[in-house]
Design a protein around this motif. Structure first.
Motif: not given
Length: 385
Positions: A18-22, A317-318, A321-322, A324-325, A327
């Motif tokens: 996704s745009q947040h997780v490679s 924004q942080y 979105t944070a 979502k990252r 993992t």
């Protein structure tokens, strides 16, 4: 639909990247989850063997085991048992099918729409998990059935859960007229359907809205959500004040506007799916305090980064979105249950939340406690850690 490259999707049908997780980040997270399952699987197998294939009653041993993660193949059984959904279903045979039949009854009477929620539900069906293999009207022909889905008789063709999602949501809208339907419920039911039958997902939704969460969370006024966010803001003042101050100084939005979707969706589309499943493991056993602990853990983990930001929009924004990252599933769960230090998230109990909930409800209702201030869990859930 044509075939897809299944390597681009996880076992639940969600896209790996996704745009947040490679892909690399996902693979690391997935390896950790697989290793965790392998590590704890023997204990779960021994537990079932010692109880003749069934789950025992609640105990500290079970709670500790669940906090370490439920192997994916046992989630359905554990969620149903300890949430109370299995008991509700067993005590109400035929009710789900009766609710399914209500729509046809209304149509036969010439009632259109059959209720005020069905059109909204229809619009949300294809928005639920648009990139998921199983929530498409034309699923890929090479997609296998969800691995933990109870409909494990060999299907004649590709699996689409859109129709099942619709039946559960419409049936619930007849069953609980006070709620009817609220956006967020589609995501919750959708994720449940990857593990459960329609009837099981229906009753799990019932216990989530009636027992595990306070009243009013999903009603038109969202009165319960307003109360919960007031409670959460009060707790953040005690546990994580620098972030609250930073958001307030920015003057763009209140913290509760950023975090209310976390509670309403039970963190779906907020955290990576593997994190969502781990917190659901504990939520179905311990109740709504888990939602608070996870929210506080998230804020604690990003606090040092947020306070360094200068621009108010960057702060907003942080925070959005944070999560979502995030993992590192184990890191998040450890932060949620850490009990060292006066501001540790793990000190937060049901008793603390219920006390603040009663205070918040009284303040919002001019001194009287509203029904939304009901305890967030049944009496069987411990108020201890």
């Amino acid at each position: 639909m044509a075939e897809v490259n299944l390597a681009d999707y996880d076992q639940y049908g969600f896209k790996v990247e996704s745009q947040h997780v490679s892909r690399q980040q996902w693979e690391k997270m997935h390896a950790t989850v697989v290793n965790n399952d392998k590590k704890h699987l023997p204990k779960w197998e021994a537990l079932f063997r010692s109880n003749r294939g069934e789950l025992p009653e609640r105990s500290d041993k079970i709670k500790k085991l669940i906090r370490k993660g439920i192997p994916a193949q046992y989630r359905r059984k554990v969620w149903l048992k300890y949430s109370g959904a299995l008991d509700r279903m067993d005590m109400n045979p035929g009710v789900y099918l009766a609710m399914v039949g209500r729509e046809r009854q209304q149509i036969d009477r010439g009632v259109h729409p059959v209720n005020e929620f069905v059109d909204i539900i229809e619009r949300d069906l294809n928005r639920t998990f648009p990139d998921n293999l199983y929530f498409r009207t034309d699923p890929p022909i090479n997609a296998p059935a969800p691995p933990y889905w109870p409909g494990n008789a060999a299907p004649d063709g590709p699996i689409s859960l859109i129709a099942s999602l619709r039946r559960v949501l419409v049936s619930f809208s007849f069953f609980n007229a006070e709620i009817g339907y609220c956006q967020s419920l589609n995501y919750i039911v959708g994720l449940l359907l990857l593990f459960m039958s329609e009837e099981e997902a229906f009753w799990t939704l019932v216990v989530i809205t009636e027992n595990l969460l306070p009243a009013g969370m999903y009603t038109k006024t969202l009165s319960g959500t307003i109360t919960e966010m007031k409670v959460f803001k009060d707790i953040v003042k005690d546990k994580c004040k620098p972030i609250l101050t930073k958001v307030k100084e920015g003057g763009i939005v209140e913290l509760d506007m950023l975090t209310s979707p976390w509670f309403l969706t039970l963190y779906i589309n907020v955290l990576p799916n593997e994190c969502v499943l781990r917190l659901w493991d504990t939520f179905f056993y311990e109740g709504s305090k888990i939602l608070y602990r996870i929210a506080l853990a998230v804020l604690k983990l990003i606090e040092s980064d947020v306070v360094k930001l200068k621009d108010a929009m960057d702060v907003v924004q942080y925070i959005q979105t944070a999560p979502k990252r995030m993992t590192d599933v184990d890191k998040l769960m450890k932060a949620a249950f850490q009990r060292f230090g006066s501001k540790a998230v793990g000190h937060l109990s049901h008793h603390d939340i219920d006390r603040k909930r009663n205070e918040a409800s009284a303040a919002l209702n001019g001194g009287s406690t509203s029904p939304s201030a009901r305890p967030s869990t049944s009496s069987s859930l411990s108020s201890r850690s």
